[in-house]
Design an enzyme around this catalytic site. Structure first.
Site, PDB file in Angstrom:
ATOM      1  N   ASP A  56      -5.589   8.708  -0.655  1.00 25.47           N
ATOM      2  CA  ASP A  56      -4.676   8.501  -1.012  1.00 25.47           C
ATOM      3  C   ASP A  56      -4.098   7.502   0.759  1.00 25.47           C
ATOM      4  O   ASP A  56      -3.875   8.625   1.582  1.00 25.47           O
ATOM      5  CB  ASP A  56      -3.608   9.600  -1.286  1.00 25.47           C
ATOM      6  N   ARG A 113      -7.286   2.574  11.688  1.00 26.26           N
ATOM      7  CA  ARG A 113      -7.618   3.591  12.871  1.00 26.26           C
ATOM      8  C   ARG A 113      -8.657   4.631  13.125  1.00 26.26           C
ATOM      9  O   ARG A 113      -9.767   4.526  13.941  1.00 26.26           O
ATOM     10  CB  ARG A 113      -6.470   3.773  12.668  1.00 26.26           C
ATOM     11  N   TYR A 116       5.737  -7.603  -0.095  1.00 25.59           N
ATOM     12  CA  TYR A 116       4.295  -7.518   0.083  1.00 25.59           C
ATOM     13  C   TYR A 116       3.924  -8.120   1.137  1.00 25.59           C
ATOM     14  O   TYR A 116       2.710  -8.393   1.881  1.00 25.59           O
ATOM     15  CB  TYR A 116       3.544  -7.779  -1.800  1.00 25.59           C
ATOM     16  N   LYS A 153       1.469  -7.906   4.056  1.00 24.80           N
ATOM     17  CA  LYS A 153      -0.244  -8.694   3.808  1.00 24.80           C
ATOM     18  C   LYS A 153       0.262  -9.623   5.409  1.00 24.80           C
ATOM     19  O   LYS A 153      -1.272  -9.628   6.202  1.00 24.80           O
ATOM     20  CB  LYS A 153       0.491 -10.210   3.035  1.00 24.80           C
ATOM     21  N   VAL A 191      -6.593 -14.072  -7.889  1.00 23.77           N
ATOM     22  CA  VAL A 191      -8.089 -13.401  -7.936  1.00 23.77           C
ATOM     23  C   VAL A 191      -7.821 -13.040  -8.730  1.00 23.77           C
ATOM     24  O   VAL A 191      -7.172 -11.792  -9.096  1.00 23.77           O
ATOM     25  CB  VAL A 191      -8.533 -12.621  -7.182  1.00 23.77           C
TER      26      VAL A 191
HETATM   27  N1  LIG Z   1      -5.805  -9.950  -7.527  1.00 21.58           N
HETATM   28  C1  LIG Z   1      -5.137 -11.093  -6.254  1.00 21.58           C
HETATM   29  O1  LIG Z   1      -5.122 -11.955  -6.554  1.00 21.58           O
HETATM   30  C2  LIG Z   1      -4.424 -10.231  -4.845  1.00 21.58           C
HETATM   31  C3  LIG Z   1      -4.320 -12.118  -4.431  1.00 21.58           C
HETATM   32  C4  LIG Z   1      -4.154 -11.308  -2.627  1.00 21.58           C
HETATM   33  C5  LIG Z   1      -4.767 -10.395  -1.976  1.00 21.58           C
HETATM   34  N2  LIG Z   1      -5.270  -9.338  -2.601  1.00 21.58           N
HETATM   35  C6  LIG Z   1      -5.545  -8.178  -2.354  1.00 21.58           C
HETATM   36  O2  LIG Z   1      -6.356  -7.961  -2.685  1.00 21.58           O
HETATM   37  C7  LIG Z   1      -6.723  -6.439  -2.437  1.00 21.58           C
HETATM   38  C8  LIG Z   1      -7.452  -6.022  -3.988  1.00 21.58           C
HETATM   39  O3  LIG Z   1      -6.608  -6.138  -4.525  1.00 21.58           O
HETATM   40  P1  LIG Z   1      -7.668  -6.295  -6.469  1.00 21.58           P
HETATM   41  O4  LIG Z   1      -7.355  -7.879  -7.017  1.00 21.58           O
HETATM   42  O5  LIG Z   1      -8.771  -5.810  -5.989  1.00 21.58           O
HETATM   43  O6  LIG Z   1      -6.187  -5.231  -6.940  1.00 21.58           O
HETATM   44  P2  LIG Z   1      -6.943  -3.832  -7.843  1.00 21.58           P
HETATM   45  O7  LIG Z   1      -5.814  -3.301  -8.924  1.00 21.58           O
HETATM   46  O8  LIG Z   1      -8.191  -4.317  -8.613  1.00 21.58           O
HETATM   47  O9  LIG Z   1      -7.316  -2.579  -6.614  1.00 21.58           O
HETATM   48  C9  LIG Z   1      -7.079  -1.870  -6.111  1.00 21.58           C
HETATM   49  C10 LIG Z   1      -7.061  -0.624  -6.075  1.00 21.58           C
HETATM   50  O10 LIG Z   1      -6.487   0.362  -4.529  1.00 21.58           O
HETATM   51  C11 LIG Z   1      -6.642   1.201  -5.350  1.00 21.58           C
HETATM   52  N3  LIG Z   1      -5.477   1.698  -4.525  1.00 21.58           N
HETATM   53  C12 LIG Z   1      -4.105   1.647  -4.490  1.00 21.58           C
HETATM   54  N4  LIG Z   1      -3.270   2.373  -4.125  1.00 21.58           N
HETATM   55  C13 LIG Z   1      -4.275   2.856  -3.542  1.00 21.58           C
HETATM   56  C14 LIG Z   1      -3.738   4.202  -2.778  1.00 21.58           C
HETATM   57  N5  LIG Z   1      -2.522   4.887  -2.227  1.00 21.58           N
HETATM   58  N6  LIG Z   1      -4.855   5.020  -2.291  1.00 21.58           N
HETATM   59  C15 LIG Z   1      -6.035   4.607  -2.540  1.00 21.58           C
HETATM   60  N7  LIG Z   1      -5.883   3.604  -3.647  1.00 21.58           N
HETATM   61  C16 LIG Z   1      -5.160   3.102  -3.720  1.00 21.58           C
HETATM   62  C17 LIG Z   1      -6.408   0.883  -7.044  1.00 21.58           C
HETATM   63  O11 LIG Z   1      -6.434   2.282  -6.829  1.00 21.58           O
HETATM   64  C18 LIG Z   1      -7.160  -0.170  -6.982  1.00 21.58           C
HETATM   65  O12 LIG Z   1      -8.306   1.058  -7.487  1.00 21.58           O
HETATM   66  C19 LIG Z   1      -4.970  -5.677  -2.601  1.00 21.58           C
HETATM   67  O13 LIG Z   1      -5.027  -5.193  -0.639  1.00 21.58           O
HETATM   68  C20 LIG Z   1      -4.273  -6.408  -2.916  1.00 21.58           C
HETATM   69  O14 LIG Z   1      -2.770  -6.996  -2.259  1.00 21.58           O
HETATM   70  C21 LIG Z   1      -5.102  -9.005  -4.626  1.00 21.58           C
END
Ligand SMILES: NC(=O)c1ccc[n+]([C@@H]2O[C@H](COP(=O)([O-])OP(=O)(O)OC[C@H]3O[C@@H](n4cnc5c(N)ncnc54)[C@H](O)[C@@H]3O)[C@@H](O)[C@H]2O)c1
Length: 279
Positions: A68, A129, A178, A182, A211
């Site tokens: 976590d 870190r 958010y 970011k 995405v």
């Molecule tokens: N999908 C988009 O359009 C998009 C766009 C820009 C940025 N992002 C960023 O890209 C990254 C990946 O997003 P994604 O689209 O693959 O999302 P996703 O929801 O498919 O995957 C995110 C993963 O993070 C894990 N997670 C969440 N909270 C957690 C915690 N406290 N500790 C450990 N793991 C944790 C979840 O279990 C999940 O497996 C994220 O940082 C998201 O903010 C996504």
């Protein structure tokens, strides 16, 4: 001269149970990484990713760690276990993240604000870190992987890619925490890049656009809204990105071919951050 093997070392990836984290693990497998430490809260998703990575690269060693990122002890424990298992960590890609539609600032609770920041900003920093603590003292990859024929000027102790968002540059209404988190990721990435450049640890951020992942697809209605709004109105290429399109850039930035890239923000977004595009 180009390097022989794109990524000969050990990769640690957070958020590896889903979306871009899973795709990044698979991209590292295809590119030849030899060890994987996969971290996430979601153990079932981690097991699925492990199966996929092992299929793509049968001789690679794959370890999963429930972690976590909001908990310092959990992050330290996972990175320490990975270091003990693999002896070194060459590439860290920090994908774990959440989005919650907490509403405009006047309507946003402190709990919602803190939760976004605890995962997306503070949690990412806790992981970065630990990665830096490990990477800054380990040997150069030229010594660790002599068979990879890495030219001396491209040698590195490690490389970190922090996943930010196009919303770090272009905010979206209704999700202030958010966007702020970011933007913080890109700033702390530059700061860490400055502090560790001479130690040959590179630190970059990737800014995905919209995405197609579980994050943008929690229901058919929300996916349709994403398509009708940020995709159709704000993405010049007028389509969702795919997780593997982000993953490939993460692998490139991690490897020695990107040896002169540090402190950069890489937009991978179909033109989302390039400006407005009228039809
Ligand atoms: N999908 C988009 O359009 C998009 C766009 C820009 C940025 N992002 C960023 O890209 C990254 C990946 O997003 P994604 O689209 O693959 O999302 P996703 O929801 O498919 O995957 C995110 C993963 O993070 C894990 N997670 C969440 N909270 C957690 C915690 N406290 N500790 C450990 N793991 C944790 C979840 O279990 C999940 O497996 C994220 O940082 C998201 O903010 C996504």
């Amino acid at each position: 001269m180009a390097t022989k093997t794109e990524v000969p070392g050990i990769a640690i990836i957070t958020g590896a149970a889903s979306g871009m984290g899973r795709a990044t693990a698979l991209a590292f497998a295809v590119a030849g990484a030899t060890g994987f430490a996969l971290l996430d809260l979601n153990e079932a998703g981690l097991a699925e990713t492990k199966t996929l990575v092992s299929k793509a690269h049968p001789s690679a060693r794959v370890e999963t760690y429930k972690c976590d990122v909001t908990q310092e002890s959990s992050v330290i424990s996972a990175y320490t276990s990975a270091k003990e298992a693999f002896s070194r960590i060459d590439y860290a890609v920090h994908c774990a993240g959440i989005v919650t539609f907490q509403g405009p600032s006047a309507d946003c609770t402190l709990e919602a604000f803190d939760h976004q920041n605890n995962v997306n900003y503070r949690g990412l920093w806790l992981c970065a870190r630990e990665a830096l603590r490990n990477m800054r003292t380990q040997s150069l990859d030229t010594e660790a992987y002599p068979d990879a024929d890495i030219p001396p000027h491209r040698a590195q102790r490690g490389s970190i890619v922090n996943i930010s968002s196009g919303l770090a540059l272009h905010s979206q209404s209704g999700i202030p925490a958010y966007c702020g988190a970011k933007a913080g990721v890109t700033a702390i990435t530059r700061s860490d890049a400055l502090d560790y450049a001479t130690q040959r640890v590179r630190v970059n951020s990737v800014l995905p656009g919209v995405v197609d992942s579980p994050m943008t697809n929690p229901s058919p209605e929300i996916r349709q809204w994403m398509y009708d709004n940020p995709v159709k109105k704000a993405t010049p290429m007028r389509r969702f990105g795919l997780p593997e399109e982000i993953a490939d850039v993460c692998v490139f930035l991690s490897g020695n071919k990107a040896s002169f890239v540090t402190g950069a923000c890489w937009s991978v977004d179909g033109g989302f951050c390039a400006g407005y595009s009228y039809e």
